[in-house]
Motif scaffolding. Structure first.
Motif, PDB file in Angstrom:
ATOM      1  N   LYS A 110       0.835  -1.214   0.000  1.00  0.00           N
ATOM      2  CA  LYS A 110       0.000   0.000   0.000  1.00  0.00           C
ATOM      3  C   LYS A 110       0.868   1.263   0.000  1.00  0.00           C
ATOM      4  O   LYS A 110       0.468   2.298  -0.504  1.00  0.00           O
ATOM      5  CB  LYS A 110      -0.932   0.016   1.207  1.00  0.00           C
ATOM      6  CG  LYS A 110      -1.883  -1.149   1.272  1.00  0.00           C
ATOM      7  CD  LYS A 110      -3.009  -0.997   0.322  1.00  0.00           C
ATOM      8  CE  LYS A 110      -3.983  -2.154   0.509  1.00  0.00           C
ATOM      9  NZ  LYS A 110      -4.823  -2.378  -0.616  1.00  0.00           N
ATOM     10  N   ASP A 111       2.083   1.160   0.571  1.00  0.00           N
ATOM     11  CA  ASP A 111       3.004   2.308   0.584  1.00  0.00           C
ATOM     12  C   ASP A 111       3.507   2.642  -0.811  1.00  0.00           C
ATOM     13  O   ASP A 111       3.995   3.750  -1.058  1.00  0.00           O
ATOM     14  CB  ASP A 111       4.214   2.027   1.477  1.00  0.00           C
ATOM     15  CG  ASP A 111       3.846   1.856   2.934  1.00  0.00           C
ATOM     16  OD1 ASP A 111       2.776   2.342   3.339  1.00  0.00           O
ATOM     17  OD2 ASP A 111       4.639   1.218   3.665  1.00  0.00           O
ATOM     18  N   LEU A 112       3.422   1.706  -1.742  1.00  0.00           N
ATOM     19  CA  LEU A 112       3.955   1.914  -3.085  1.00  0.00           C
ATOM     20  C   LEU A 112       2.967   2.632  -4.011  1.00  0.00           C
ATOM     21  O   LEU A 112       3.354   3.068  -5.092  1.00  0.00           O
ATOM     22  CB  LEU A 112       4.359   0.576  -3.703  1.00  0.00           C
ATOM     23  CG  LEU A 112       5.450  -0.194  -2.946  1.00  0.00           C
ATOM     24  CD1 LEU A 112       5.732  -1.515  -3.633  1.00  0.00           C
ATOM     25  CD2 LEU A 112       6.707   0.624  -2.816  1.00  0.00           C
ATOM     26  N   VAL A 113       1.709   2.751  -3.587  1.00  0.00           N
ATOM     27  CA  VAL A 113       0.713   3.438  -4.421  1.00  0.00           C
ATOM     28  C   VAL A 113       1.149   4.891  -4.606  1.00  0.00           C
ATOM     29  O   VAL A 113       1.470   5.592  -3.658  1.00  0.00           O
ATOM     30  CB  VAL A 113      -0.697   3.358  -3.791  1.00  0.00           C
ATOM     31  CG1 VAL A 113      -1.685   4.194  -4.578  1.00  0.00           C
ATOM     32  CG2 VAL A 113      -1.160   1.909  -3.717  1.00  0.00           C
ATOM     33  N   GLY A 114       1.180   5.315  -5.875  1.00  0.00           N
ATOM     34  CA  GLY A 114       1.610   6.669  -6.211  1.00  0.00           C
ATOM     35  C   GLY A 114       3.087   6.770  -6.550  1.00  0.00           C
ATOM     36  O   GLY A 114       3.544   7.803  -7.037  1.00  0.00           O
ATOM     37  N   LYS A 115       3.852   5.719  -6.304  1.00  0.00           N
ATOM     38  CA  LYS A 115       5.289   5.737  -6.612  1.00  0.00           C
ATOM     39  C   LYS A 115       5.515   5.474  -8.096  1.00  0.00           C
ATOM     40  O   LYS A 115       4.731   4.817  -8.758  1.00  0.00           O
ATOM     41  CB  LYS A 115       6.020   4.657  -5.812  1.00  0.00           C
ATOM     42  CG  LYS A 115       5.943   4.834  -4.336  1.00  0.00           C
ATOM     43  CD  LYS A 115       7.195   5.450  -3.839  1.00  0.00           C
ATOM     44  CE  LYS A 115       7.142   5.469  -2.315  1.00  0.00           C
ATOM     45  NZ  LYS A 115       8.118   6.326  -1.765  1.00  0.00           N
ATOM     46  N   ILE A 116       6.641   5.993  -8.576  1.00  0.00           N
ATOM     47  CA  ILE A 116       7.024   5.793  -9.977  1.00  0.00           C
ATOM     48  C   ILE A 116       8.047   4.671 -10.031  1.00  0.00           C
ATOM     49  O   ILE A 116       8.967   4.614  -9.218  1.00  0.00           O
ATOM     50  CB  ILE A 116       7.619   7.087 -10.567  1.00  0.00           C
ATOM     51  CG1 ILE A 116       6.558   8.187 -10.558  1.00  0.00           C
ATOM     52  CG2 ILE A 116       8.147   6.849 -11.975  1.00  0.00           C
ATOM     53  CD1 ILE A 116       7.087   9.551 -10.936  1.00  0.00           C
ATOM     54  N   GLY A 117       7.876   3.764 -10.978  1.00  0.00           N
ATOM     55  CA  GLY A 117       8.798   2.656 -11.155  1.00  0.00           C
ATOM     56  C   GLY A 117       9.093   2.437 -12.622  1.00  0.00           C
ATOM     57  O   GLY A 117       8.691   3.226 -13.483  1.00  0.00           O
ATOM     58  N   GLU A 118       9.802   1.351 -12.906  1.00  0.00           N
ATOM     59  CA  GLU A 118      10.146   1.012 -14.285  1.00  0.00           C
ATOM     60  C   GLU A 118       9.827  -0.459 -14.523  1.00  0.00           C
ATOM     61  O   GLU A 118      10.118  -1.312 -13.682  1.00  0.00           O
ATOM     62  CB  GLU A 118      11.626   1.281 -14.534  1.00  0.00           C
ATOM     63  CG  GLU A 118      12.037   1.056 -15.968  1.00  0.00           C
ATOM     64  CD  GLU A 118      13.489   1.434 -16.216  1.00  0.00           C
ATOM     65  OE1 GLU A 118      14.160   0.693 -16.954  1.00  0.00           O
ATOM     66  OE2 GLU A 118      13.947   2.452 -15.668  1.00  0.00           O
ATOM     67  N   VAL A 119       9.250  -0.742 -15.654  1.00  0.00           N
ATOM     68  CA  VAL A 119       8.896  -2.117 -16.001  1.00  0.00           C
ATOM     69  C   VAL A 119      10.173  -2.871 -16.341  1.00  0.00           C
ATOM     70  O   VAL A 119      10.943  -2.462 -17.203  1.00  0.00           O
ATOM     71  CB  VAL A 119       7.900  -2.143 -17.193  1.00  0.00           C
ATOM     72  CG1 VAL A 119       7.602  -3.569 -17.612  1.00  0.00           C
ATOM     73  CG2 VAL A 119       6.622  -1.403 -16.847  1.00  0.00           C
ATOM     74  N   SER A 120      10.391  -4.008 -15.639  1.00  0.00           N
ATOM     75  CA  SER A 120      11.562  -4.829 -15.931  1.00  0.00           C
ATOM     76  C   SER A 120      11.182  -6.067 -16.739  1.00  0.00           C
ATOM     77  O   SER A 120      11.990  -6.574 -17.513  1.00  0.00           O
ATOM     78  CB  SER A 120      12.264  -5.239 -14.632  1.00  0.00           C
ATOM     79  OG  SER A 120      11.380  -5.956 -13.806  1.00  0.00           O
ATOM     80  N   VAL A 121       9.968  -6.555 -16.570  1.00  0.00           N
ATOM     81  CA  VAL A 121       9.428  -7.659 -17.368  1.00  0.00           C
ATOM     82  C   VAL A 121       8.140  -7.124 -17.996  1.00  0.00           C
ATOM     83  O   VAL A 121       7.263  -6.646 -17.277  1.00  0.00           O
ATOM     84  CB  VAL A 121       9.136  -8.899 -16.491  1.00  0.00           C
ATOM     85  CG1 VAL A 121       8.457  -9.985 -17.306  1.00  0.00           C
ATOM     86  CG2 VAL A 121      10.408  -9.414 -15.843  1.00  0.00           C
ATOM     87  N   PRO A 153       5.634  -2.231 -22.426  1.00  0.00           N
ATOM     88  CA  PRO A 153       6.936  -2.864 -22.693  1.00  0.00           C
ATOM     89  C   PRO A 153       7.959  -2.599 -21.576  1.00  0.00           C
ATOM     90  O   PRO A 153       7.809  -1.667 -20.787  1.00  0.00           O
ATOM     91  CB  PRO A 153       7.383  -2.216 -24.002  1.00  0.00           C
ATOM     92  CG  PRO A 153       6.649  -0.927 -24.077  1.00  0.00           C
ATOM     93  CD  PRO A 153       5.369  -1.098 -23.317  1.00  0.00           C
ATOM     94  N   ALA A 154       8.996  -3.429 -21.541  1.00  0.00           N
ATOM     95  CA  ALA A 154      10.085  -3.254 -20.570  1.00  0.00           C
ATOM     96  C   ALA A 154      10.752  -1.903 -20.784  1.00  0.00           C
ATOM     97  O   ALA A 154      10.868  -1.421 -21.909  1.00  0.00           O
ATOM     98  CB  ALA A 154      11.105  -4.374 -20.720  1.00  0.00           C
ATOM     99  N   GLY A 155      11.182  -1.294 -19.700  1.00  0.00           N
ATOM    100  CA  GLY A 155      11.850  -0.001 -19.766  1.00  0.00           C
ATOM    101  C   GLY A 155      10.905   1.178 -19.659  1.00  0.00           C
ATOM    102  O   GLY A 155      11.341   2.313 -19.517  1.00  0.00           O
ATOM    103  N   THR A 156       9.605   0.948 -19.700  1.00  0.00           N
ATOM    104  CA  THR A 156       8.618   2.024 -19.592  1.00  0.00           C
ATOM    105  C   THR A 156       8.480   2.461 -18.139  1.00  0.00           C
ATOM    106  O   THR A 156       8.402   1.621 -17.233  1.00  0.00           O
ATOM    107  CB  THR A 156       7.238   1.548 -20.102  1.00  0.00           C
ATOM    108  OG1 THR A 156       7.373   1.061 -21.424  1.00  0.00           O
ATOM    109  CG2 THR A 156       6.220   2.664 -20.068  1.00  0.00           C
TER     110      THR A 156
END
Length: 175
Positions: A110-121, A153-156
């Motif tokens: 729940k702490d991750l909601v709103g966080k920005i990440g990157e698709v690895s798979v 896609p990966a990297g997005t």
């Protein structure tokens, strides 16, 4: 007075040995006692500082008593001053930095909601992929599905929209 110095010194050494063997148990006991008194403003009254000061007082009293010709009152005052100075040094050089370094690496999805990440798979339209998100000083890899029913896609770069049942639901990040 020499007996008092030996008692202080021996008690401190004994406490150090017992702490070495039963450290976690004693830390919980003493930590609980100091926490229950809620002495946030008396943070320097840690067992390590108090017992360390007592041991230093005893040890320096023994040394001054055996190696100098000072009168007992001067030895006691000098030993007390050395004990206080070294206890303050112990607190600021070891205890306080160690206390400040105690932080948890745990987190909730729940702490991750709103966080920005990157698709690895890559995340397919109706399936699961994986995203990497920075949490604290490290990264976490989490299972992800897409929120907008589009292939990602990966990297997005993505934003976490919601988290449920161990899966992060993400959508592409638009800057």
């Amino acid at each position: 007075m020499l007996n008092i110095y030996w008692i202080c010194f021996s008690g401190g050494v004994l406490f150090a040995l017992v702490t070495l063997v039963f450290g976690d148990i004693l830390g919980d006991i003493f930590g609980g006692i100091f926490d229950s008194l809620s002495m946030d403003h008396l943070d320097f009254l840690q067992p390590m500082v108090l017992v360390g000061g007592l041991t230093i007082f005893g040890g320096s009293g023994i040394m001054f008593n055996q190696h100098t010709n000072l009168d007992p009152l001067k030895i006691a005052v000098l030993s007390l001053m050395i004990s206080i100075i070294l206890s303050i040094l112990l607190y600021f050089a070891y205890v306080k930095p160690m206390k400040n370094s105690e932080n948890s690496t745990g987190f909730s999805l729940k702490d991750l909601v709103g966080k920005i990440g990157e698709v690895s798979v890559p995340i397919p339209i109706d399936g699961y992929g994986e995203v990497v998100i920075k949490v604290g000083a490290g990264n976490t890899n989490q299972i992800a599905a897409n929120l907008e029913k589009v292939e990602i896609p990966a990297g997005t770069r993505v934003v976490v929209g919601e988290a449920k049942e161990g899966v992060l639901y993400v959508f592409p990040y638009e800057s």
